[in-house]
Design a protein around this motif. Structure first.
Motif, mmCIF file in Angstrom:
data_model
loop_
_atom_site.group_PDB
_atom_site.id
_atom_site.type_symbol
_atom_site.label_atom_id
_atom_site.label_comp_id
_atom_site.label_asym_id
_atom_site.label_seq_id
_atom_site.Cartn_x
_atom_site.Cartn_y
_atom_site.Cartn_z
ATOM 1 N N GLY A 97 5.185 0.275 14.080
ATOM 2 C CA GLY A 97 4.748 1.395 13.263
ATOM 3 C C GLY A 97 3.238 1.463 13.146
ATOM 4 N N GLY A 98 2.609 0.305 12.948
ATOM 5 C CA GLY A 98 1.151 0.285 12.852
ATOM 6 C C GLY A 98 0.485 0.721 14.140
ATOM 7 N N GLN A 99 1.055 0.309 15.269
ATOM 8 C CA GLN A 99 0.490 0.721 16.563
ATOM 9 C C GLN A 99 0.688 2.218 16.793
ATOM 10 O OE1 GLN A 99 2.716 -2.166 18.883
ATOM 11 N NE2 GLN A 99 0.835 -3.274 19.406
ATOM 12 N N GLN A 100 1.844 2.739 16.375
ATOM 13 C CA GLN A 100 2.066 4.178 16.511
ATOM 14 C C GLN A 100 1.046 4.974 15.691
ATOM 15 O OE1 GLN A 100 6.210 5.684 16.428
ATOM 16 N NE2 GLN A 100 6.815 3.525 16.319
ATOM 17 N N GLN A 101 0.745 4.488 14.487
ATOM 18 C CA GLN A 101 -0.249 5.196 13.682
ATOM 19 C C GLN A 101 -1.633 5.084 14.304
ATOM 20 O OE1 GLN A 101 -0.571 7.706 12.072
ATOM 21 N NE2 GLN A 101 -0.102 7.254 9.914
ATOM 22 N N THR A 144 -0.508 5.818 5.440
ATOM 23 C CA THR A 144 0.138 4.504 5.354
ATOM 24 C C THR A 144 1.526 4.596 4.729
ATOM 25 O OG1 THR A 144 -0.844 4.040 3.179
ATOM 26 C CG2 THR A 144 -2.112 3.379 5.127
ATOM 27 N N GLY A 145 2.037 5.806 4.534
ATOM 28 C CA GLY A 145 3.291 5.997 3.816
ATOM 29 C C GLY A 145 4.500 5.362 4.465
ATOM 30 N N ASN A 146 4.477 5.197 5.796
ATOM 31 C CA ASN A 146 5.618 4.618 6.517
ATOM 32 C C ASN A 146 5.367 3.184 6.961
ATOM 33 O OD1 ASN A 146 7.256 6.857 6.304
ATOM 34 N ND2 ASN A 146 6.659 7.723 8.266
ATOM 35 N N LEU A 147 4.349 2.530 6.389
ATOM 36 C CA LEU A 147 3.956 1.208 6.871
ATOM 37 C C LEU A 147 4.081 0.163 5.772
ATOM 38 C CD1 LEU A 147 0.700 2.262 8.771
ATOM 39 C CD2 LEU A 147 2.994 1.997 9.728
ATOM 40 N N ASP A 148 4.273 -1.093 6.190
ATOM 41 C CA ASP A 148 4.285 -2.187 5.217
ATOM 42 C C ASP A 148 2.851 -2.490 4.777
ATOM 43 O OD1 ASP A 148 3.063 -3.818 7.173
ATOM 44 O OD2 ASP A 148 4.971 -4.652 7.831
ATOM 45 N N THR A 149 2.723 -3.410 3.836
ATOM 46 C CA THR A 149 1.416 -3.670 3.230
ATOM 47 C C THR A 149 0.379 -4.133 4.246
ATOM 48 O OG1 THR A 149 2.469 -4.237 1.133
ATOM 49 C CG2 THR A 149 0.203 -4.985 1.456
ATOM 50 N N ALA A 150 0.778 -5.073 5.125
ATOM 51 C CA ALA A 150 -0.180 -5.610 6.099
ATOM 52 C C ALA A 150 -0.650 -4.523 7.059
ATOM 53 C CB ALA A 150 0.444 -6.775 6.869
ATOM 54 N N ARG A 151 0.308 -3.726 7.578
ATOM 55 C CA ARG A 151 -0.074 -2.665 8.516
ATOM 56 C C ARG A 151 -0.886 -1.586 7.800
ATOM 57 N NH1 ARG A 151 2.402 -6.196 10.370
ATOM 58 N NH2 ARG A 151 0.272 -6.968 10.326
ATOM 59 N N SER A 152 -0.560 -1.337 6.529
ATOM 60 C CA SER A 152 -1.327 -0.349 5.758
ATOM 61 C C SER A 152 -2.783 -0.755 5.641
ATOM 62 C CB SER A 152 -0.716 -0.185 4.359
ATOM 63 O OG SER A 152 0.575 0.386 4.432
ATOM 64 N N GLU A 157 -4.409 -2.643 7.683
ATOM 65 C CA GLU A 157 -5.031 -2.501 9.007
ATOM 66 C C GLU A 157 -5.474 -1.060 9.244
ATOM 67 O OE1 GLU A 157 -2.279 -3.863 11.906
ATOM 68 O OE2 GLU A 157 -2.384 -5.970 11.297
ATOM 69 N N ILE A 158 -4.603 -0.115 8.896
ATOM 70 C CA ILE A 158 -4.941 1.289 9.100
ATOM 71 C C ILE A 158 -6.101 1.704 8.194
ATOM 72 C CG2 ILE A 158 -4.099 3.661 8.816
ATOM 73 C CD1 ILE A 158 -3.086 2.125 11.343
ATOM 74 N N MET A 159 -6.119 1.213 6.957
ATOM 75 C CA MET A 159 -7.223 1.548 6.060
ATOM 76 C C MET A 159 -8.530 0.944 6.556
ATOM 77 S SD MET A 159 -5.927 3.642 4.072
ATOM 78 C CE MET A 159 -7.549 3.909 3.382
ATOM 79 N N ALA A 160 -8.474 -0.259 7.107
ATOM 80 C CA ALA A 160 -9.682 -0.867 7.670
ATOM 81 C C ALA A 160 -10.201 -0.021 8.834
ATOM 82 C CB ALA A 160 -9.396 -2.290 8.122
ATOM 83 N N LEU A 161 -9.282 0.535 9.625
ATOM 84 C CA LEU A 161 -9.678 1.390 10.738
ATOM 85 C C LEU A 161 -10.325 2.679 10.229
ATOM 86 C CD1 LEU A 161 -9.751 2.174 13.708
ATOM 87 C CD2 LEU A 161 -7.336 2.819 13.537
ATOM 88 N N LEU A 162 -9.729 3.305 9.207
ATOM 89 C CA LEU A 162 -10.333 4.513 8.635
ATOM 90 C C LEU A 162 -11.704 4.203 8.030
ATOM 91 C CD1 LEU A 162 -7.256 6.218 6.915
ATOM 92 C CD2 LEU A 162 -8.287 6.756 9.134
ATOM 93 N N ASP A 163 -11.808 3.037 7.373
ATOM 94 C CA ASP A 163 -13.110 2.606 6.843
ATOM 95 C C ASP A 163 -14.158 2.553 7.960
ATOM 96 O OD1 ASP A 163 -12.331 2.282 4.205
ATOM 97 O OD2 ASP A 163 -11.838 0.163 4.440
ATOM 98 N N ALA A 164 -13.778 1.950 9.082
ATOM 99 C CA ALA A 164 -14.715 1.781 10.192
ATOM 100 C C ALA A 164 -15.110 3.127 10.799
ATOM 101 C CB ALA A 164 -14.106 0.872 11.251
#
Length: 239
Positions: free
Chosen positions: A144-148, A169-177, A179-186
């Motif tokens: 799921g994290g890779q798909q996002q 991050t609505g469809n992701l677990d905490t760890a993957r969420s 990761e996605i937020m760190a990517l948006l931050d970057a």
């Protein structure tokens, strides 16, 4: 970059009319990271549709980089979306039988760009989100994290000035969420992309510099986050 003034949005007419937005004022500067929060029916999704040029206000004004969006016809709004906006959704919205590379290429295909340029840009976008080497994998072969991440690569392959993320991050677990937020931050911090994100999760909203709270079709409050306070404190200390 973005300015809403007195924006209303009404669906239906007469006795069945529903006013989703009731005079919204909002300013977003270039390079900001803004989270939009509020309960169901608060108007936040309607506001995002307007900001993404997917709809137009019933009344009021929407300026995007000086362009009066409410005066644009459907084709002109589509051109503005293609040139300036990227979209990330909760459900990923990837084509299931299509490789990651081909999914990311889609916006460039709609622009009519040559195949070689599409391939190169898509590979670069996938590398930017940490998926170099995954170009040939289909969504079923990705987490799921890779798909996002593929969805985010598709959103940034056109080099947008604004990224609109609806519950990313609505469809992701905490760890993957995280990761996605760190990517948006970057993307916001290192590449200067303005990020507007709808979320129900305070933990995710805390990554933004501002949180705009909607309620009953209006902006209830607009607050600076601890992230921004820490950042400004660090700058003051360094000075």
């Amino acid at each position: 970059m973005i300015r809403l003034r007195g924006v209303t949005k009404t669906y239906g007419e007469g006795d069945i009319a529903f006013q989703a937005l009731k005079g919204v004022d909002l300013d977003v500067r270039a390079g900001e990271f803004v989270a939009i929060m509020g309960p169901s029916g608060s108007g936040k999704s309607t506001a995002m549709n307007l900001l993404g040029c997917l709809d137009t206000p019933t009344s009021g004004s929407y300026l995007f980089d000086g362009i009066p969006v409410e005066r644009l016809d459907r084709d002109a709004r589509a051109r503005l979306r293609r040139r300036h906006l990227g979209f990330v959704f909760q459900g990923f919205n990837l084509l299931p039988r299509t490789s990651a590379l081909e999914n990311v290429e889609l916006p460039l295909l709609y622009r009519g760009e040559p195949a070689a340029q599409r391939h190169a840009a898509a590979r670069a976008a996938l590398a930017q989100v940490g998926l170099a080497g995954w170009e040939t994998h289909t969504p079923a072969e990705l987490s799921g994290g890779q798909q996002q991440r593929v969805a985010i690569a598709r959103a940034i392959v056109t080099q947008p000035t604004v990224l609109l993320a609806d519950e990313p991050t609505g469809n992701l677990d905490t760890a993957r969420s995280q990761e996605i937020m760190a990517l948006l931050d970057a993307l916001n911090r290192d590449h200067g992309i303005t990020v507007l994100m709808v979320t129900h999760e305070l933990e995710m909203a805390a990554h933004a510099r501002r949180i705009v709270h909607f309620r009953d079709g209006k902006v209830e409050r607009d607050e600076v986050t601890a992230t921004t306070v820490d950042h400004l404190t660090a700058i003051a200390g360094a000075a």
